[in-house]
Write a protein that holds these residues in place. Structure first.
Motif, PDB file in Angstrom:
ATOM      1  N   UNK A  85     -17.073  20.337 -24.869  1.00 43.48           N
ATOM      2  CA  UNK A  85     -17.141  21.670 -24.272  1.00 43.48           C
ATOM      3  C   UNK A  85     -17.952  21.607 -22.984  1.00 43.48           C
ATOM      4  N   UNK A  86     -17.306  21.681 -21.843  1.00 43.35           N
ATOM      5  CA  UNK A  86     -18.025  21.710 -20.571  1.00 43.35           C
ATOM      6  C   UNK A  86     -18.318  23.172 -20.248  1.00 43.35           C
ATOM      7  N   UNK A 198     -14.703  24.709 -19.278  1.00 41.75           N
ATOM      8  CA  UNK A 198     -13.641  23.726 -19.425  1.00 41.75           C
ATOM      9  C   UNK A 198     -13.801  22.940 -20.703  1.00 41.75           C
ATOM     10  N   UNK A 199     -12.904  22.003 -20.894  1.00 42.26           N
ATOM     11  CA  UNK A 199     -13.017  21.094 -22.035  1.00 42.26           C
ATOM     12  C   UNK A 199     -12.503  19.729 -21.619  1.00 42.26           C
ATOM     13  N   UNK A 200     -12.960  18.717 -22.335  1.00 37.30           N
ATOM     14  CA  UNK A 200     -12.618  17.347 -21.981  1.00 37.30           C
ATOM     15  C   UNK A 200     -12.753  16.491 -23.236  1.00 37.30           C
ATOM     16  N   UNK A 201     -11.923  15.492 -23.373  1.00 40.49           N
ATOM     17  CA  UNK A 201     -12.061  14.545 -24.482  1.00 40.49           C
ATOM     18  C   UNK A 201     -13.147  13.550 -24.062  1.00 40.49           C
ATOM     19  N   UNK A 202     -14.360  13.832 -24.525  1.00 37.14           N
ATOM     20  CA  UNK A 202     -15.537  13.183 -23.955  1.00 37.14           C
ATOM     21  C   UNK A 202     -15.530  11.675 -24.123  1.00 37.14           C
ATOM     22  N   UNK A 203     -15.094  11.185 -25.283  1.00 36.00           N
ATOM     23  CA  UNK A 203     -15.123   9.737 -25.483  1.00 36.00           C
ATOM     24  C   UNK A 203     -14.123   9.033 -24.566  1.00 36.00           C
ATOM     25  N   UNK A 204     -12.961   9.668 -24.323  1.00 33.16           N
ATOM     26  CA  UNK A 204     -11.980   9.073 -23.416  1.00 33.16           C
ATOM     27  C   UNK A 204     -12.481   9.105 -21.981  1.00 33.16           C
ATOM     28  N   UNK A 205     -13.175  10.183 -21.620  1.00 29.23           N
ATOM     29  CA  UNK A 205     -13.760  10.258 -20.280  1.00 29.23           C
ATOM     30  C   UNK A 205     -14.770   9.136 -20.076  1.00 29.23           C
ATOM     31  N   UNK A 206     -15.670   8.961 -21.047  1.00 22.49           N
ATOM     32  CA  UNK A 206     -16.676   7.904 -20.932  1.00 22.49           C
ATOM     33  C   UNK A 206     -16.016   6.529 -20.917  1.00 22.49           C
ATOM     34  N   UNK A 402     -33.372   9.253 -19.305  1.00 25.27           N
ATOM     35  CA  UNK A 402     -32.619  10.504 -19.167  1.00 25.27           C
ATOM     36  C   UNK A 402     -32.176  10.856 -20.582  1.00 25.27           C
ATOM     37  N   UNK A 403     -32.832  11.840 -21.184  1.00 26.95           N
ATOM     38  CA  UNK A 403     -32.599  12.136 -22.600  1.00 26.95           C
ATOM     39  C   UNK A 403     -33.072  13.552 -22.911  1.00 26.95           C
ATOM     40  N   UNK A 404     -32.817  13.979 -24.146  1.00 29.05           N
ATOM     41  CA  UNK A 404     -33.193  15.312 -24.654  1.00 29.05           C
ATOM     42  C   UNK A 404     -32.350  16.395 -23.990  1.00 29.05           C
ATOM     43  N   UNK A 405     -31.053  16.379 -24.268  1.00 26.97           N
ATOM     44  CA  UNK A 405     -30.140  17.293 -23.587  1.00 26.97           C
ATOM     45  C   UNK A 405     -29.849  18.572 -24.368  1.00 26.97           C
ATOM     46  N   UNK A 406     -30.579  18.832 -25.442  1.00 25.51           N
ATOM     47  CA  UNK A 406     -30.568  20.127 -26.120  1.00 25.51           C
ATOM     48  C   UNK A 406     -29.186  20.532 -26.641  1.00 25.51           C
ATOM     49  N   UNK A 407     -28.358  19.575 -27.033  1.00 28.26           N
ATOM     50  CA  UNK A 407     -27.000  19.902 -27.452  1.00 28.26           C
ATOM     51  C   UNK A 407     -26.155  20.429 -26.311  1.00 28.26           C
ATOM     52  N   UNK A 408     -26.555  20.110 -25.096  1.00 35.65           N
ATOM     53  CA  UNK A 408     -25.988  20.710 -23.889  1.00 35.65           C
ATOM     54  C   UNK A 408     -25.584  19.604 -22.912  1.00 35.65           C
ATOM     55  N   UNK A 409     -25.321  18.417 -23.476  1.00 32.85           N
ATOM     56  CA  UNK A 409     -25.166  17.247 -22.625  1.00 32.85           C
ATOM     57  C   UNK A 409     -23.989  17.287 -21.676  1.00 32.85           C
ATOM     58  N   UNK A 410     -22.891  17.940 -22.068  1.00 28.60           N
ATOM     59  CA  UNK A 410     -21.727  17.936 -21.201  1.00 28.60           C
ATOM     60  C   UNK A 410     -21.936  18.768 -19.933  1.00 28.60           C
ATOM     61  N   UNK A 453     -33.725  28.287 -25.768  1.00 28.50           N
ATOM     62  CA  UNK A 453     -32.568  28.601 -24.924  1.00 28.50           C
ATOM     63  C   UNK A 453     -31.241  28.515 -25.665  1.00 28.50           C
ATOM     64  N   UNK A 454     -31.091  27.581 -26.607  1.00 26.25           N
ATOM     65  CA  UNK A 454     -29.767  27.314 -27.135  1.00 26.25           C
ATOM     66  C   UNK A 454     -29.416  28.161 -28.351  1.00 26.25           C
ATOM     67  N   UNK A 455     -30.345  28.944 -28.872  1.00 25.76           N
ATOM     68  CA  UNK A 455     -29.994  29.808 -29.991  1.00 25.76           C
ATOM     69  C   UNK A 455     -28.976  30.820 -29.503  1.00 25.76           C
ATOM     70  N   UNK A 456     -27.778  30.754 -30.097  1.00 29.41           N
ATOM     71  CA  UNK A 456     -26.657  31.594 -29.680  1.00 29.41           C
ATOM     72  C   UNK A 456     -26.249  31.352 -28.240  1.00 29.41           C
ATOM     73  N   UNK A 457     -26.383  30.131 -27.764  1.00 36.52           N
ATOM     74  CA  UNK A 457     -26.010  29.862 -26.370  1.00 36.52           C
ATOM     75  C   UNK A 457     -24.602  29.359 -26.227  1.00 36.52           C
ATOM     76  N   UNK A 458     -24.015  28.843 -27.297  1.00 34.64           N
ATOM     77  CA  UNK A 458     -22.624  28.408 -27.222  1.00 34.64           C
ATOM     78  C   UNK A 458     -22.406  27.095 -26.535  1.00 34.64           C
ATOM     79  N   UNK A 459     -23.394  26.224 -26.470  1.00 33.07           N
ATOM     80  CA  UNK A 459     -23.208  24.918 -25.884  1.00 33.07           C
ATOM     81  C   UNK A 459     -22.295  24.052 -26.744  1.00 33.07           C
ATOM     82  N   UNK A 460     -21.998  22.823 -26.323  1.00 30.90           N
ATOM     83  CA  UNK A 460     -20.992  22.053 -27.022  1.00 30.90           C
ATOM     84  C   UNK A 460     -21.489  21.395 -28.280  1.00 30.90           C
ATOM     85  N   UNK A 461     -22.823  21.215 -28.428  1.00 33.82           N
ATOM     86  CA  UNK A 461     -23.348  20.567 -29.619  1.00 33.82           C
ATOM     87  C   UNK A 461     -22.780  19.178 -29.780  1.00 33.82           C
ATOM     88  N   UNK A 462     -22.600  18.775 -31.047  1.00 33.38           N
ATOM     89  CA  UNK A 462     -22.017  17.457 -31.280  1.00 33.38           C
ATOM     90  C   UNK A 462     -20.711  17.602 -32.028  1.00 33.38           C
TER      91      UNK A 462
END
Length: 462
Positions: A85-86, A198-206, A402-410, A453-462
């Motif tokens: 989830x971008x 947007x959305x992306x197939x993250x493993x294929x992108x990487x 570069x770490x600790x992306x809060x479930x918001x890495x994308x 910040x991320x409580x009810x934020x709708x980020x992509x999580x895992x």
């Protein structure tokens, strides 16, 4: 929370649940039979952060001797387990960011999130990476009046702050409009907000990014867990279960697992296990699949949802995750947890019935093969102040993170990795990169109290 944050962080579990995105051709890549004895730069972690760091190092031509080690299969951490989830949902954190770091930093963060989304999709298009990259409208559907009022207020604050500047084009919808436009016929809808995502197939992108890096000379080793870093006069000895590599500098792209190697980050980057399901579409959903991505906001939590686009292996499948607050003590015992070979039964129950609940009659009948195609977990990393750690580690010259992306890495990783490489090369990135993301001793003194910040934020999580 103190007790959960103090649990010693482990290496990634050797046998995680298989995620929905398991077909990764580079998964077991080994550059050679043995690890190199020396490398200029050694990157630990092969997710989107590590891959983007490698790309920036190699494409600049400044550092062509780059080695990457991954504990499990390539991209088998959070990147290979999220929904792709971008989506920034910047309005959710914007008022708090103003309060905590000031209006200019808050605006810089919001701009970076949107820039990150656009840059990720642009890179995939420019390099022809087949990863289901699509730009689309997303919608946050609210099922709680208090949360909805906070949403309307936050969108207003962003509009006032940015004026005519494009900050994602937020549009508010009444309950009736949301039900009609977004097919959410379940009970309790009070309003919605839509905006660019947007959305992306993250493993294929990487995988695509890493193939480009391999062409430029990256040495990549999967199934090579790092167990220790030792300072030596010429740099760092990186100890693995396959031997030792001496590196001039080391970069940790290890997110929730960071404290296993750097005890300095124990309680400062806290693992949090997230849970995701893949649903076969209901009979009343359009055959071409839903065109929007979604988040569903309720009183004390949220779920996020990404439909698979037409032309994919399972067109119309719905990836839906979240539900942390439905676990015991609102998910307290998922903090500090690094075992992604297991699921939480309470979260499973919530996620399994979520699509029919949100879409109501618009869902229809379940597939004859069953609603849930697959379910899995993954480990994210959270910091005390809700921001990533990007920069050189205090007191450890030559060790970068570069770490600790809060479930918001994308929506954080691409630009954070670019900034990190700039910092490694002595560049001034302050014009566009938030200084509040940099690693400082002051930030490392803060106490972890849970997600911000991320409580009810709708980020992509895992």
């Amino acid at each position: 929370m103190d007790e959960r944050a103090s649990i010693p962080v482990s290496l990634p579990h050797p046998t995680p649940l298989p995620s929905y995105w398991q077909a990764r051709p580079l998964s077991s890549h080994q550059e050679s039979d043995a690890l190199p004895g020396y490398t200029d730069t050694l990157i630990i972690g092969s997710g989107i952060t590590g891959a983007t760091i490698a790309w920036n190092l190699l494409s600049r031509g400044v550092d062509t001797d780059v080695t990457m080690l991954e504990a499990r299969g390539v991209c088998d951490g959070a990147t290979g387990r999220n929904g792709g989830h971008t989506k920034a949902a910047s309005y959710r954190s914007f008022p708090d960011n103003i309060k905590n770091v000031g209006i200019e930093q808050a605006k810089k963060i919001a701009r970076l999130e949107l820039a990150n989304i656009r840059a990720t999709h642009a890179f995939a298009k420019r390099h022809g990476i087949e990863c289901e990259s699509r730009r689309c409208e997303t919608v946050d559907v609210y099922f709680d009046q208090t949360q909805w009022e906070a949403c309307v207020s936050a969108v207003g604050v962003m509009r006032d702050a940015f004026g005519d500047e494009d900050e994602g084009l937020y549009k508010l919808w009444s309950a009736a409009e949301a039900r009609a436009r977004f097919r959410v016929e379940g009970e309790g809808v009070v309003g919605a907000v839509s905006y660019e995502a947007g959305s992306i197939k993250a493993d294929s992108f990487v995988g695509g990014v890493l193939r480009l890096c391999l062409e430029k000379g990256l040495k990549l080793y999967a199934h090579s867990p790092v167990t220790e870093l030792r300072r030596v006069e010429s740099g760092w000895d990186v100890v693995t279960q396959k031997g030792m590599v001496r590196a001039k500098r080391v970069v940790l792209a290890t997110n929730g697992y960071t404290a296993h190697l750097l005890p300095l980050f124990q309680g400062k980057i806290v693992p949090l296990r997230g849970q995701v399901t893949a649903h076969r579409p209901g009979s009343n959903l359009p055959p071409s699949g839903l065109q929007n991505t979604y988040s569903f906001m309720y009183e004390n939590g949220y779920d996020y949802m990404i439909p698979r686009p037409a032309g994919t292996e399972f067109p119309g499948d719905i990836i839906i995750g979240g539900g942390l607050s439905k676990a015991k003590d609102e998910g307290l015992y998922e903090y500090g947890e690094t075992d992604d070979s297991l699921r939480n039964a309470d979260i499973s129950e919530h996620l399994h019935e979520s699509t029919a609940r949100y879409f109501g009659d618009a869902w229809g009948a379940d597939s004859t093969d069953g609603r849930v195609r697959r379910e899995w977990t993954g480990v994210m990393g959270y910091s005390p102040d809700g921001f990533p750690f990007v920069g050189e580690v205090p007191g450890m010259e030559g060790v970068w993170i570069a770490a600790a992306f809060q479930g918001h890495g994308m929506v954080f990783c691409w630009e954070s990795a670019r900034a990190l490489v700039g910092l490694m090369n002595g560049e001034d990135v302050d014009e566009w990169f938030p200084s509040s993301f940099k690693v400082t001793e002051e930030r490392l003194e803060k106490r972890f109290k849970g997600r911000l910040h991320t409580k009810a934020s709708g980020g992509e999580g895992v």
